[in-house]
Design an enzyme around this catalytic site. Sequence first.
Site, mmCIF file in Angstrom:
data_model
loop_
_atom_site.group_PDB
_atom_site.id
_atom_site.type_symbol
_atom_site.label_atom_id
_atom_site.label_comp_id
_atom_site.label_asym_id
_atom_site.label_seq_id
_atom_site.Cartn_x
_atom_site.Cartn_y
_atom_site.Cartn_z
ATOM 1 N N LEU A 40 -13.208 -5.557 -7.971
ATOM 2 C CA LEU A 40 -15.250 -5.600 -7.672
ATOM 3 C C LEU A 40 -15.761 -5.442 -8.195
ATOM 4 C CD1 LEU A 40 -13.700 -2.188 -5.430
ATOM 5 C CD2 LEU A 40 -14.353 -4.112 -4.317
ATOM 6 N N MET A 94 -5.659 -6.744 -5.298
ATOM 7 C CA MET A 94 -6.539 -7.819 -5.729
ATOM 8 C C MET A 94 -7.671 -8.374 -5.788
ATOM 9 S SD MET A 94 -2.974 -7.107 -6.602
ATOM 10 C CE MET A 94 -3.351 -8.445 -7.947
ATOM 11 N N GLY A 106 1.061 -1.426 0.113
ATOM 12 C CA GLY A 106 -0.314 -0.181 -0.304
ATOM 13 C C GLY A 106 0.363 1.036 -0.313
ATOM 14 N N ASN A 130 0.830 3.554 -2.060
ATOM 15 C CA ASN A 130 0.627 4.569 -2.957
ATOM 16 C C ASN A 130 -0.466 5.448 -1.410
ATOM 17 O OD1 ASN A 130 0.754 5.839 -5.316
ATOM 18 N ND2 ASN A 130 0.709 3.496 -5.307
ATOM 19 N N ASN A 147 -8.852 3.851 -8.484
ATOM 20 C CA ASN A 147 -7.574 2.721 -8.621
ATOM 21 C C ASN A 147 -6.430 3.641 -9.987
ATOM 22 O OD1 ASN A 147 -6.197 0.026 -8.015
ATOM 23 N ND2 ASN A 147 -6.913 -0.549 -10.707
ATOM 24 N N HIS A 152 -3.760 2.303 -12.241
ATOM 25 C CA HIS A 152 -2.844 1.251 -13.117
ATOM 26 C C HIS A 152 -1.428 1.748 -13.038
ATOM 27 C CE1 HIS A 152 -3.179 -2.246 -15.322
ATOM 28 N NE2 HIS A 152 -2.293 -1.436 -16.096
#
Length: 526
Positions: free
Chosen positions: A90, A87, A12, A14, A103, A105
Amino acid sequence: MVTIAGLASNRGRNLRNIADRAPGGAELGVVVSNHADAPILDAAAERGIPTEVVERDDDESREAHEERILDALADYDFDLVCLDGYMRVLTSTFLDAAPTTLNVHPSLLPAFPGMDAHEQVLEAGVKTTGCTVHVVNEEVDDGPIVTQEAVPVYGDDDVDDLKSRVLYEAEFKAYPRAVRWFAEDRVTVEDDTVTIEGDVDAGLPERRVTSEDRYDTLRYGENPHQDAAVYVDETCEEASVVGAPQLNEGAKGLSYNNYNDADGALNIIIKEFDEPAAAVIKHTNPAGCATADTLAEAYADALATDPMSAFGGIVALNRECDAETAELIIDSFKEVVVAPGYTDDALDVLTEKKNLRVLDVGELSDRTETYTEKALVGGRLVQERDLWTPTLDDLEVATETEPTDEQLETMLFAWKVLKHVKSNGILFAKGTETVGVGMGQVSRVDAVELAAMKAEEHAEGKDAQGAVMASDAFFPFPDGVEKAADAGIEAVIQPGGSVNDDKVIEACNERGIAMVFTGERCFRHD
């Protein structure tokens, strides 16, 4: 204040970055992980952030697992959900019940979606990648894009190199930016569209993306222990010393300081004056500047201001350099000559000096670069270039003594030169030539005394008696004009605006000095 619920399966990083930076005042209020041993849990606890663990059972559906996550979050107030290496894909069970979910990417979507983005980038051989912050929907790496950040891909990159660069140079910029926009209530998400209030094309835009190519690696930077390079903006249409042909083959290349000084020289002479003009620049400051009927006369007058300081300086000319001017230039040591062309005879003279770099900046065009910038540790300052110069109509006479027409002409000349003198800056001038320059002082009266000393001790064939003084900002006290009067100054141009303007005007009136206000200052701090 916006509060974030973070979902992460591993470290985590970020989320930790967002928690530490609090973009727009946003706060990470809770972290949920689907792995009990995820490092983000300890990292959050160290920051005093509550954590929840909701692991998915082997036979549990995604929807049921998401219901349990929502139950775990039921006791927390949050306005935004941020995924970071979560991972799981949703479903609408979570997305319909939660606030907007973001999110990040590690590619420039829609290119290279999926788990192995970096491998895809390297296999495809693309030269630019980056990251994408997007609103999450039920598809993998889909949903409307909020913001993106690009980074280069280099020829020797492997997956680890690329992963690190994208994380630190792209994700750590783009994700906090997106969160800040939400915290500032500037984001509208409608269907498949994201709109950012204020994200428009402007002189000082919300975001800046710059890309420049390395033109040359320099011998060293400002000092020998510093590495340096010069980069070129190939889209620049304005005359520039970057990429200007160096006409004396075999001479050493320009140094970092040469480029910096040559750029300053180009800006003062080639871009300020229409009549024949010359200047000698030292450490980006004009040691002397003049205009005249001929280029040779202008150079001689500029050099005479301070020939001692001109030693090892940069010469700038705004006309094709002729042989007469070239002969004067090589009479003392100079590092670089910058001009919009040279006669063959002038080149024959100048190339006699082995290491005098001769730059041809070509045809002088209009000023197209309207902004300038300075790198800071951790950021960058950007501002409009100072392209303003007063006209006669801009000048407000503040004293009982009116300036003469000749003094007014000198005032306008002096201001054009003063714009390129480091603050605090004072300039003495007669006619259209400088007689003394006081630059870079921490007090204005010190700058006056330096200009007076230069005019008295270093100028050749001229002095401050009867000269005009230009000041880049107002005089806070009368002592500056009093010192100038002692040196022989008879007229002053300055911005005005001090609470002590009346006292400064009184000091001028007592000494018969004419003074005008421009209403604008011309600080130059770098």
